[in-house]
Scaffold this motif. Structure first.
Motif, short mmCIF file in Angstrom:
data_model
loop_
_atom_site.label_atom_id
_atom_site.label_comp_id
_atom_site.label_asym_id
_atom_site.label_seq_id
_atom_site.Cartn_x
_atom_site.Cartn_y
_atom_site.Cartn_z
N TYR A 61 0.86 -1.18 0.00
CA TYR A 61 0.00 0.00 0.00
C TYR A 61 0.90 1.23 0.00
O TYR A 61 1.93 1.26 0.69
N VAL A 62 0.53 2.22 -0.79
CA VAL A 62 1.36 3.42 -0.93
C VAL A 62 1.55 4.08 0.43
O VAL A 62 0.59 4.36 1.15
N GLU B 25 8.73 1.14 -0.82
CA GLU B 25 8.04 1.58 -2.02
C GLU B 25 8.51 0.75 -3.21
O GLU B 25 9.71 0.48 -3.37
N ARG C 145 0.39 7.35 -9.36
CA ARG C 145 1.70 7.77 -8.85
C ARG C 145 2.57 8.21 -10.02
O ARG C 145 2.26 7.94 -11.19
N SER D 240 3.29 9.92 -4.85
CA SER D 240 1.94 9.36 -4.84
C SER D 240 0.92 10.41 -5.24
O SER D 240 1.19 11.61 -5.24
N SER E 126 9.56 8.50 -6.14
CA SER E 126 8.17 8.11 -6.34
C SER E 126 7.26 9.12 -5.64
O SER E 126 7.46 9.43 -4.47
#
Length: 696
Positions: A81-82, A113, A222, A136, A134
């Motif tokens: 899960y982000v 991540e 993302r 989100s 990254s």
């Protein structure tokens, strides 16, 4: 005896019929809930994946998930899960329903991540030897904005993102410094395929429209950003300036879910950017303080303004120490003066509305997302606007345990209108208004409702509002972006992934300057007017094949070493076809009704076509030693049509290595959560455009 003979075949037949049924029946299901470890809140959209079966699903709005028809056996479930640490847990699936709940812990360092860009396959950040950022969707929307480019501002360390305040205009995105040959623009990808991120001139001088303005960041799940050459090598010469990859949202297993959000806002010029009125002057005055040698022409709207008096102290510089009272007209009358704020009429503020609707759902074998959005943005500059309508369809289909098919499609229609700030000293709206004396009312119009071309006799600067009034600029874009993909896993250690992507759009830009010869004090460069129509058609095709060979050397070959190997072979082919048709006519007829090329004189037509093809392959080998460290090395070979048929491949090597020192110091992990050393090397080179055969 006969009965026994008959009984034996009958018994064998019955056994053969029952046996396969028994085998097929050896399946079970797993279901459960995924929550936050601290708050116990449900986590909608979390992913549960069984690597051994290449199957997965996502949680619904209540954090619940379910996977059906799983063969009985032992598996490792990966839960992601982000913003949370990845959880891996062994589970045993037996016949019937198996219920397992998971609690995830927030990952403040981003160690778990999962990223794809720059590494080729899904990799957790703690096992990277390069830097991959990254972002989100939650982070993108922390600050209210309406464009994908503006949403990146301040999100990428070391990068320069300078957005424009004009609707639809490009932002300057520089990831790796300024490129002295060609553009510094990074490669932009959506769901694994390249899209066109060009800027088009759609107005005066530097006024441009960005093709990235078509991207609706409500669709974004993302964004991943790669700056270093070692990671960019995976994408060939197109990635030499860095890579920004956008991943769009997908449907989730569960009942149909409908989501709608809307927002309204109002933008206005920042108060700190407003200019204070000049309340004193240095013009010559009589004994009563009235300005001499000044006059106003009520027919043309132009003023006669005297030269300032020099300062007695220096003999050259002026001294603004006189109050605006009035002036003496040619008849000797005292005419009072008022002071005006001429900036506000030009920057009158604008409202923006943004609406988004999505419908999603699916099962563990199929999911879908249907989305639509509408945005209407008015610029703070008078008469400037950008309107966008978008439709999206994303689907994923799982055929058996080893084949996954995907489809991503996005249709966009956008319209840009209005004449914007040009930036030069003749047709610059802001430049004109800033130099206009404060006693001149920039909103004055003649009986026909026209602003005067100039407001000072002898000036060469065109009135900003007059320039907007006689010019008409309209841009319409129709665009289709998408890709079809197939992922095949014939063996546990072999994965084949293929994507075919496309980006097609037509852009029509019309610019009309109406005939303004009726105005005697005309400062326009072309007072007779002109009409120009530009039609652009662009098509980008991507064909990308990735082959992965993954082996756990320790267990597969029973040598007792915790070494994981990932071999990547990549081939991609890209083609761009560009066509521009321009038609133009000068000397438009007086009046405001005729707005066609035929209505002008001396029509001209021009056409330009361009085809550009590039292709290449990549070989990369990566080794990870349990959780302690790893390294990778490989090379990329590229070939381009810009160099002609006889050109050779250009080769770009790469390598990286990382060592997680903290894994060797478990006694300090309470306060030293992660300590990693890494180094990377890569070579990159930019490709020239079509018909530009020079070595870069």
């Amino acid at each position: 005896m006969t009965k026994q003979i008959l009984f034996i075949p009958a018994f064998l037949f019955l056994v053969t019929m029952i046996f396969p049924v028994t085998v097929i029946a050896q399946v079970g299901s797993i279901s459960g809930t995924i929550t936050d470890r601290i708050s116990d809140e449900a986590l909608p959209g979390a992913t549960v994946f069984i690597s051994e079966l290449n199957r997965g699903t996502s949680t619904n709005i209540d954090g619940q998930f379910s996977l059906m028809n799983i063969p009985v056996g032992d598996y490792v479930l990966r839960v992601t899960y982000v913003g949370y640490e990845t959880l891996r847990q062994e589970v045993s699936i037996s016949q019937g329903v198996n219920e397992v709940n998971f609690e995830l812990r927030q990952d403040f360092l981003g160690l778990d991540e999962i990223v794809v860009t720059g590494v080729g396959s899904e990799t957790v950040t703690r096992q990277l030897g390069t830097n991959v950022v990254s972002i989100s969707s939650r982070d993108l929307t922390l600050v209210p904005t309406y464009t994908f480019q503006s949403a990146l501002t301040g999100k990428i360390a070391g990068a320069t993102v300078t957005p424009s305040g004009q609707p639809g205009s490009p932002a300057a995105i520089i990831l790796r410094g300024i490129n002295t040959m060609g553009t510094s623009r990074p490669l932009i990808m959506v769901d694994g395929v390249q899209i066109d991120a060009s800027n088009y001139a759609v107005g005066t001088n530097n006024d441009q429209l960005s093709m990235l303005s078509n991207i609706d960041f409500n669709d974004i799940e993302r964004v991943e950003v790669v700056k270093g050459a070692a990671a960019s090598t995976l994408y060939g010469a197109q990635g030499a300036n860095g890579v920004i990859q956008i991943f769009t949202r997908s449907g989730q297993a569960g009942p149909t879910r409908v989501s709608f959000n809307t927002s309204w806002s109002f933008d206005q010029l920042n108060e700190s950017r407003r200019v204070e009125l000049m309340e004193r002057h240095s013009y010559p005055v009589n004994d009563d303080g009235y300005i001499l040698n000044m006059d106003f022409d009520a027919n043309t709207g132009a003023w006669v303004i005297p030269s300032p008096d020099p300062s007695p102290a220096s003999g050259t510089n002026t001294l603004n120490n006189r109050e605006f009272i009035g002036y003496i007209d040619p008849d000797g009358n005292q005419v009072p003066l008022s002071l005006y704020d001429n900036i506000s009429p030009f920057y009158d503020g604008g409202a923006t509305q943004n609406h988004n609707l999505s419908i999603s759902g699916g099962t563990d074998r199929y999911n879908y997302l249907i989305g639509s959005s509408y945005m209407d943005q008015e610029g703070i500059e008078q008469g400037v606007g950008f309107e966008r309508t978008s439709f999206r369809l994303n689907t994923d289909t799982y055929l058996g345990e080893s084949l996954q098919l995907g489809l991503r499609t996005n249709y966009i229609n956008s319209n840009r209108t209005g004449v914007t700030e040009s930036g030069n000293n003749i047709q610059s709206g802001l430049g004109f208004l800033l130099t206009l004396p404060p006693f001149i009312d920039a909103t004055w119009t003649d009986p026909d409702g026209f602003y005067p071309p100039i407001m000072e006799q002898g000036s060469v600067s065109t009135h900003a509002l007059f320039f907007k009034q006689i010019n008409k600029l309209e841009t319409e874009t129709n665009r289709l972006i998408g890709n079809a993909s197939a992922n095949f896993t014939p063996l546990d250690y072999l994965e084949i992934d293929y994507k075919f992507g496309f980006d097609w759009y037509s852009l029509n830009f019309d610019r009309l300057q109406r005939n303004a010869q009726r105005f005697t004090n005309n400062a326009l460069l072309r007072p007779a007017g002109y009409f120009e129509r530009n039609a652009y058609i662009n098509r980008n095709l991507n064909s990308i094949l990735d082959v992965f060979l993954r082996r756990d050397i320790g267990s597969d070959f029973r040598i007792g070493l915790p070494i994981q190997s990932t071999t990547l072979f990549k081939f991609d082919w890209r083609e761009q076809k560009y066509n521009r048709m321009t038609s133009r006519a000068d000397e438009m007829p007086p009046g405001l009704g005729l707005e066609t090329i035929r209505s002008g004189s001396i029509p001209e037509v021009d056409e330009f076509r361009e085809t550009f093809i590039t292709y290449g392959y990549l070989i990369n080998q990566k080794f990870d030693i349990d959780e302690y460290g790893g390294f990778s090395l490989g090379f990329r070979a590229d070939k381009s049509s810009a160099f002609g048929e006889g050109a050779e491949f250009s080769y770009f090597p790469r390598a990286d290595v990382y060592l997680r020192v903290s894994e060797f110091l478990p006694q300090f992990q309470d306060f030293l959560r992660e300590f990693k050393l890494r180094a990377a090397y890569g070579e990159a080179g930019t490709q020239p455009g079509a018909y530009q055969r020079f070595v870069t």
